[in-house]
Design an enzyme around this catalytic site. Structure first.
Site, PDB file in Angstrom:
ATOM      1  N   SER A 175      25.556  -1.916   6.269  1.00 47.00           N
ATOM      2  CA  SER A 175      25.701  -1.040   5.816  1.00 47.00           C
ATOM      3  C   SER A 175      25.587   0.368   6.703  1.00 47.00           C
ATOM      4  O   SER A 175      25.882  -0.080   8.241  1.00 47.00           O
ATOM      5  CB  SER A 175      24.011  -0.564   5.276  1.00 47.00           C
ATOM      6  OG  SER A 175      23.252  -0.382   5.726  1.00 47.00           O
ATOM      7  N   LYS A 176      25.600   1.440   6.410  1.00 43.24           N
ATOM      8  CA  LYS A 176      26.060   3.088   7.308  1.00 43.24           C
ATOM      9  C   LYS A 176      24.651   2.674   8.429  1.00 43.24           C
ATOM     10  O   LYS A 176      24.474   3.295  10.043  1.00 43.24           O
ATOM     11  CB  LYS A 176      26.003   4.179   7.020  1.00 43.24           C
ATOM     12  CG  LYS A 176      27.567   4.144   6.261  1.00 43.24           C
ATOM     13  CD  LYS A 176      27.617   5.611   5.521  1.00 43.24           C
ATOM     14  CE  LYS A 176      29.336   5.387   5.286  1.00 43.24           C
ATOM     15  NZ  LYS A 176      30.146   5.695   6.384  1.00 43.24           N
ATOM     16  N   ARG A 177      23.625   1.919   8.210  1.00 41.04           N
ATOM     17  CA  ARG A 177      22.253   2.538   8.360  1.00 41.04           C
ATOM     18  C   ARG A 177      22.684   1.535   9.917  1.00 41.04           C
ATOM     19  O   ARG A 177      21.819   1.721  10.720  1.00 41.04           O
ATOM     20  CB  ARG A 177      21.028   1.692   8.076  1.00 41.04           C
ATOM     21  CG  ARG A 177      20.935   0.789   7.367  1.00 41.04           C
ATOM     22  CD  ARG A 177      19.672   0.100   6.825  1.00 41.04           C
ATOM     23  NE  ARG A 177      19.281  -0.904   6.359  1.00 41.04           N
ATOM     24  CZ  ARG A 177      19.070  -1.808   6.828  1.00 41.04           C
ATOM     25  NH1 ARG A 177      18.238  -1.595   8.049  1.00 41.04           N
ATOM     26  NH2 ARG A 177      18.922  -3.139   6.510  1.00 41.04           N
ATOM     27  N   HIS A 178      23.763   0.721   9.705  1.00 43.93           N
ATOM     28  CA  HIS A 178      23.551  -0.362  11.116  1.00 43.93           C
ATOM     29  C   HIS A 178      24.941   0.358  12.325  1.00 43.93           C
ATOM     30  O   HIS A 178      25.005  -0.353  12.947  1.00 43.93           O
ATOM     31  CB  HIS A 178      23.775  -1.895  11.101  1.00 43.93           C
ATOM     32  CG  HIS A 178      23.373  -1.797   9.859  1.00 43.93           C
ATOM     33  ND1 HIS A 178      23.444  -2.335   8.903  1.00 43.93           N
ATOM     34  CD2 HIS A 178      21.583  -2.774  10.663  1.00 43.93           C
ATOM     35  CE1 HIS A 178      22.216  -2.738   8.621  1.00 43.93           C
ATOM     36  NE2 HIS A 178      21.225  -3.708   9.368  1.00 43.93           N
ATOM     37  N   GLY A 179      24.915   2.099  12.175  1.00 43.48           N
ATOM     38  CA  GLY A 179      26.559   2.339  12.446  1.00 43.48           C
ATOM     39  C   GLY A 179      27.256   2.261  11.928  1.00 43.48           C
ATOM     40  O   GLY A 179      27.785   2.375  10.258  1.00 43.48           O
TER      41      GLY A 179
END
Length: 496
Positions: free
Chosen positions: A254-258
């Site tokens: 997801s976006k939290r992983h970049g």
């Protein structure tokens, strides 16, 4: 079904093209090219609330940038168009009506509220929630009554309630689903739009798709789609479900992983060649296990049988390492062309000056690209060649500027360069080494503060390459400016 391999990538235009979708498109393309087949791009835009034209444009833009060149589809045309599902509604309605006429599907008048209540009751009773076929055998009288109430029906497929649906998957082998867990699922919504599981089957058959290669998350849809194939009397394609891409902690990416979308990677300075190379390695590897290879090698060796069953782990460090390799090895003109937009965006150079100074930019890129991992990094790394140094790296100041006689040494170095008639790598290095020898110092004691003075940094390309590219006047000016800065800020003030 045609003898020629035909595959498709069928994104929904509800957002950007992400890494997972790009990998699916790439595997389809590699399979098609390996087998001299056809790669079809189809836009599945029947979700009218979430589909946007901007998403379509973004998907096409990302695929072109990556070099995922489709043979049939938007902007290309083909014999099996249109290639937007929103333009194929008549076909879905015709096939749904055929299923109704053949008694293989039926109108369902249950309201969303009624269905929600039934689901809740089943869950309370400890049962898996599923549609129980309440409208499967409605009489004409009941249908008329519901229609008089203004209920708008959906169309459901009659699914066998016993037995099994078997998926023969090229990657996963035989996967068996009990029909008892399937319900009579919706194939046409009350607004006249098809559901995903219905539309994609109708389209894959109409477009003569021979192999359906897609993400593992679609495996649970496959038994439903097989039921649609059987009800419509279509020949089944071969299925292949490629492994999921997980984050380093094995959670869903997801976006939290970049960055996860292709355009985010492009904007951060990753090269399309590096992304393609990296995506190919997510679930597949070449015969020789090499990690750096081009599209031609991947096409030559790609088979679905060698795709892994296990999830692929997304590793941004590996992608960045691969990108650094391509930054060093690709054609110098190409890399120069790629980095200029980053320089313009950062205000390092004006767009109108890029053409005039192209050869100089190319020389700067040539001496600098070995140390950068992305185009964005490279633009930052070469900024000092185009703009005066505004500040000096703090650790370098403490180490090199706050030494006794630092200012005086920089001035002597500047004077030595000023006296040169010929300003080359050899002559500038000789001048520095003659100066340090004459005053009993190691050359490094002049080289390090000079690098900091003219670049603002402690690391970078070879100092004498920098000096020659900057030129005599600019180099001397920056050295004298740094000497003044030392006198005003540091312990070197007493040295002069």
């Amino acid at each position: 079904m045609t003898d020629k391999v035909r595959v498709r990538f069928a994104p929904s235009p509800t957002g950007s093209l992400h890494i997972g979708g790009a990998r699916t498109a790439l595997f389809n393309l590699l399979f098609a090219r390996h087998n001299n087949g056809v790669f079809v791009l189809r836009i599945e835009d029947t979700d009218t609330e979430r589909s946007t034209e901007e998403s379509v444009a973004q998907i096409l833009r990302s695929m072109k940038w990556l070099g995922l060149d489709w043979d049939e589809g938007p902007e290309k045309g083909g014999d099996y168009g249109p290639y937007f599902q929103s333009q194929r509604l008549e076909l879905y309605r015709k096939e749904a009506q055929r299923l109704l006429d053949e008694g293989k599907a039926y109108y369902c008048y249950c309201t969303p509220e009624e269905l929600a209540a039934r689901r809740e009751a089943m869950m309370k009773a400890g049962k898996a929630p599923r549609y129980e076929g309440l409208c499967r055998n409605l009489c004409d009288e009941d249908r008329k009554r519901y229609e008089a109430e203004g209920r708008k029906p959906v169309i459901r497929l009659k699914v066998p309630q016993e037995g099994q649906t078997v998926v023969e998957d090229i990657i996963r082998g035989t996967v068996v689903f009990e029909n008892s867990v399937l319900d009579d699922f919706i194939i046409m919504k009350s607004n006249g739009m098809p559901t995903y599981n219905f539309a994609c089957v109708v389209d894959d058959h109409a477009m003569k798709i021979t192999h359906v290669i897609r993400a593992e998350e679609h495996l649970s849809n496959t038994p439903k789609q097989i039921q649609v194939y059987k009800a419509l009397g279509y020949e089944l394609p071969r299925f292949a479900h490629v492994p999921m891409i997980l984050a380093p902690d094995r959670s869903k990416l997801s976006k939290r992983h970049g960055a996860t979308s292709v355009e985010e990677f492009r904007d951060q300075g990753y090269l399309s060649q590096a992304i393609i190379n990296y995506l190919t390695l997510l679930g597949w590897s070449p015969l020789d296990s090499e990690e750096i290879f081009d599209m031609e090698k991947a096409i030559r060796e790609f088979t679905l049988e060698r795709v892994n069953k296990t999830a692929a782990i997304y590793d941004i460090k590996k992608l960045t390492w691969i990108n650094g390799h391509y930054l060093r090895e690709l054609d110098l003109d190409y890399i120069t062309d790629q980095v200029i937009p980053f320089m313009v965006k950062k205000g390092i150079i004006a767009e109108e000056d890029a053409g005039k100074r192209y050869e100089y930019i190319k020389q700067v890129v040539a001496v600098s690209r070995d140390r950068a991992k992305t185009l964005d990094e490279l633009a930052d790394a070469i900024a000092f060649f185009f703009k005066d140094v505004a500040e000096y790296e703090e650790k370098g100041v403490k180490k090199h500027f706050f030494k006794e006689n630092a200012a005086e040494l920089l001035i002597k170095g500047a004077e030595a360069l000023e006296r040169l008639d010929e300003f080359t790598h050899e002559s500038t290095e000789r001048a520095f080494r003659s100066l340090t020898d004459s005053i009993g110092l190691k050359a490094a004691e002049l080289i390090h503060p000079t690098r900091l003075a003219i670049t603002g940094r402690t690391v970078g390309p070879g100092l004498f390459e920098i000096i020659v590219l900057l030129g005599k006047e600019e180099t001397v000016k920056r050295m004298r400016k740094a000497a003044d800065w030392i006198k005003n800020h540091g312990t070197g003030a007493s040295a002069s």
